[in-house]
Enzyme design. Structure first.
Site, PDB file in Angstrom:
ATOM      1  N   SER A 201       4.306   2.432   8.118  1.00  0.00           N
ATOM      2  CA  SER A 201       3.940   1.337   7.235  1.00  0.00           C
ATOM      3  C   SER A 201       5.147   0.832   6.452  1.00  0.00           C
ATOM      4  O   SER A 201       5.989   1.610   5.992  1.00  0.00           O
ATOM      5  CB  SER A 201       2.867   1.800   6.246  1.00  0.00           C
TER       6      SER A 201
ATOM      7  N   HIS B 179       0.810  -1.218   0.000  1.00  0.00           N
ATOM      8  CA  HIS B 179       0.000   0.000   0.000  1.00  0.00           C
ATOM      9  C   HIS B 179       0.843   1.268   0.000  1.00  0.00           C
ATOM     10  O   HIS B 179       0.331   2.349  -0.302  1.00  0.00           O
ATOM     11  CB  HIS B 179      -0.983   0.002   1.185  1.00  0.00           C
TER      12      HIS B 179
ATOM     13  N   ASP C 138      -0.307  -7.611   1.551  1.00  0.00           N
ATOM     14  CA  ASP C 138       0.278  -6.262   1.581  1.00  0.00           C
ATOM     15  C   ASP C 138       1.801  -6.354   1.653  1.00  0.00           C
ATOM     16  O   ASP C 138       2.415  -6.156   2.709  1.00  0.00           O
ATOM     17  CB  ASP C 138      -0.287  -5.509   2.795  1.00  0.00           C
TER      18      ASP C 138
END
Length: 273
Positions: free
Chosen positions: A217, A75, A123
């Site tokens: 992230s 992402h 992911d």
């Protein structure tokens, strides 16, 4: 875009912030400053996206798995338009041109072909660097787990990054770290939308007082000195529990993509293959 509210900073929840005194200078809410250069596998991803609406920057974490390859979250780098990524290795203060830093452009990147943004399933992304990183005291690779190697519930793991340090957008220039425990999958199955037991890990602080947030992230969750997880997502507005990408599930996928890089079968732009 990349740093939407539910994506993982090392922070208290807003309600809990009201119950504690403001931190003194040098204190970090929910986490602490790492010993400089004690996480030599850490990578800072400086991302630039160009599309019809213009050009805008973003950032994420990542980790070096071999001198020419970095793992991160899908992402972070999936977006309409042209995505250009520069990886910064050997950094502690990301706003300073430290002598230890190595800045290397990403030549190719591949996003898992089954990545689903709705739920952040699969992911994971692999980035191929233009040149090999120089391995030294400040820049080193990290060990990956074996295929489907598990981590016991209750294991204390570490996650580091340069993400926000509170829900109100407080930022940090230096790398922070926080300890989080591996939780039972049942907890995330109940509280995290579209949680996948095989490809995700349930992680967090039971008190909800610390965790990852914007900008973290893609960074690694280190358990037993191996990169078992990748910072992925969590329920909106909450720090606990969080879903991390389970690296051991994707261990066969990683060398497959590295071989494709070696054969120059990937274009110079992001691929969904």
């Amino acid at each position: 875009m990349f740093r939407h509210p539910r994506h993982c900073c090392l922070s208290f929840s807003p309600l809990q912030q009201q119950c504690f005194a403001q931190p003194q200078e040098g204190e970090i809410i929910g986490g602490k400053v790492v010993v400089p250069h004690s996480r030599p596998y850490m990578a800072y991803l400086k991302i630039k996206v160009t599309n019809e609406t213009g050009t805008y920057p973003s950032s994420c974490g990542g980790f070096l798995i071999r001198p020419d390859a970095v793992l991160s979250a899908a992402h972070c780098v999936v977006e309409e338009g042209t995505v250009k990524v520069t990886v910064i290795l050997g950094a502690h203060n990301i706003r300073v041109q430290e002598r230890s830093q190595q800045r290397i452009r990403v030549r190719n990147l591949v996003i898992h072909r089954n990545f689903d943004r709705d739920g952040d399933i699969n992911d994971i992304a692999l980035l191929k660097l233009e040149t090999n990183a120089t391995i030294n005291a400040y820049v080193q690779t990290v060990t990956l787990p074996r295929h489907n190697e598990g981590v016991r519930v209750g294991t204390k793991c570490e996650v580091a990054g340069w993400g926000d340090t509170s829900f109100n957008g407080s930022t940090t220039d230096v790398m922070m770290e926080v300890d989080l425990k591996v939780q039972n999958d049942t907890l995330c199955l109940q509280q995290v939308r579209k949680y996948q037991r095989r490809s995700m890990m349930c992680v967090g602080d039971e008190n909800g007082r610390k965790g990852t947030y914007h900008g973290d992230s893609g960074g690694p969750l280190i358990c037993n000195q191996k990169a078992h997880g990748i910072v992925s997502h969590r329920p909106s507005g909450r720090l606990f529990p969080a879903a991390f990408t389970r690296v051991s599930h994707f261990v066969p996928w990683i060398p497959q993509q590295l071989r494709r890089f070696a054969l120059q079968e990937l274009p110079a732009s992001p691929s969904s293959q």
